[in-house]
Design an enzyme around this catalytic site. Structure first.
Site, PDB file in Angstrom:
ATOM      1  N   ASP A   8      71.321  37.007  46.254  1.00 14.27           N
ATOM      2  CA  ASP A   8      70.481  37.385  45.119  1.00 14.27           C
ATOM      3  C   ASP A   8      69.696  36.143  44.692  1.00 14.27           C
ATOM      4  O   ASP A   8      69.710  35.106  45.377  1.00 14.27           O
ATOM      5  CB  ASP A   8      71.304  38.015  43.987  1.00 14.27           C
ATOM      6  CG  ASP A   8      72.171  37.025  43.216  1.00 14.27           C
ATOM      7  OD1 ASP A   8      72.208  35.830  43.590  1.00 14.27           O
ATOM      8  OD2 ASP A   8      72.809  37.450  42.234  1.00 14.27           O
ATOM      9  N   CYS A  65      75.771  34.700  45.969  1.00 17.16           N
ATOM     10  CA  CYS A  65      75.196  34.925  44.637  1.00 17.16           C
ATOM     11  C   CYS A  65      75.579  33.720  43.776  1.00 17.16           C
ATOM     12  O   CYS A  65      75.969  32.679  44.315  1.00 17.16           O
ATOM     13  CB  CYS A  65      75.639  36.260  44.047  1.00 17.16           C
ATOM     14  SG  CYS A  65      77.397  36.425  43.730  1.00 17.16           S
ATOM     15  N   HIS A 133      99.476  39.636  61.600  1.00 20.81           N
ATOM     16  CA  HIS A 133      98.352  39.712  60.657  1.00 20.81           C
ATOM     17  C   HIS A 133      97.557  41.002  60.868  1.00 20.81           C
ATOM     18  O   HIS A 133      97.046  41.585  59.910  1.00 20.81           O
ATOM     19  CB  HIS A 133      97.458  38.483  60.810  1.00 20.81           C
ATOM     20  CG  HIS A 133      98.215  37.201  60.622  1.00 20.81           C
ATOM     21  ND1 HIS A 133      98.803  36.870  59.426  1.00 20.81           N
ATOM     22  CD2 HIS A 133      98.514  36.206  61.487  1.00 20.81           C
ATOM     23  CE1 HIS A 133      99.430  35.710  59.554  1.00 20.81           C
ATOM     24  NE2 HIS A 133      99.273  35.293  60.801  1.00 20.81           N
TER      25      HIS A 133
HETATM   26  C1  RB5 Z   1      73.169  36.605  38.495  1.00 24.50           C
HETATM   27  O1  RB5 Z   1      72.777  36.012  37.303  1.00 24.50           O
HETATM   28  C2  RB5 Z   1      74.662  36.483  38.670  1.00 24.50           C
HETATM   29  O2  RB5 Z   1      75.316  37.363  37.821  1.00 24.50           O
HETATM   30  C3  RB5 Z   1      75.036  36.751  40.116  1.00 24.50           C
HETATM   31  O3  RB5 Z   1      74.382  35.844  40.923  1.00 24.50           O
HETATM   32  C4  RB5 Z   1      76.493  36.637  40.481  1.00 24.50           C
HETATM   33  O4  RB5 Z   1      77.037  35.434  40.044  1.00 24.50           O
HETATM   34  C5  RB5 Z   1      77.342  37.780  40.151  1.00 24.50           C
HETATM   35  O5  RB5 Z   1      78.538  37.830  40.500  1.00 24.50           O
END
Ligand code: RB5
Length: 140
Positions: A8, A65, A133
């Site tokens: 993201d 993210c 595993h």
């Molecule tokens: C985005 O601001 C943030 O919430 C996302 O990158 C992530 O950390 C969510 O888990």
């Protein structure tokens, strides 16, 4: 090996760093985005990368993210996906050897690029140990 990758807006800088590691290791890359710092919703990218791995289009995936938490939660909702959020090398190695993780999640706001690069190298070069595993994985 074909590797799917997605991020993201919080993970885009680190994704570019990880892309260079994957290229250095000689992997084919399927980059599912995002491609700018405009705000996006991480579940969209978790789903697209997970789907490529689930369908066997890509052998494994990497999701980035801000914290890696949202990506790992979303990816682990997809059947057949074993996403591991790793911020140090021991967990990265064990997530492959013991858990046969097929997606690595990273938090770009948690670790720096140097550590992330080493985690990716470790994860990409570690193999599943199988045996007991596999039995445990088959239980979930
Ligand atoms: C985005 O601001 C943030 O919430 C996302 O990158 C992530 O950390 C969510 O888990």
């Amino acid at each position: 090996m074909k590797v799917a990758i997605g991020c993201d807006h919080g993970g885009i800088d680190l994704k570019n760093t990880v892309l260079s590691v994957l290229a250095e290791l000689g992997h084919e890359i399927d980059d599912q985005g995002c491609s700018s710092t405009d705000s996006v919703d991480y579940p969209d990218f978790a789903k697209s990368v997970s789907s490529l791995v689930q369908q066997g289009e890509c052998r494994c995936g990497i999701l980035i993210c801000g914290t890696g938490i949202g990506m790992s939660m979303a990816a682990n909702r997809i059947p057949g996906i074993r996403a591991a959020l790793c911020h140090e090398m021991f967990s990265a190695k064990m997530s492959r050897e013991h858990n046969d993780a097929n997606i690595l999640c990273l938090g770009a706001r948690v670790i720096g690029p140097g550590l992330a690069m080493e985690i990716v190298r470790t994860w990409m070069t570690s193999d599943f140990a199988g045996g007991r595993h596999q039995r445990r994985i088959d239980m979930f």
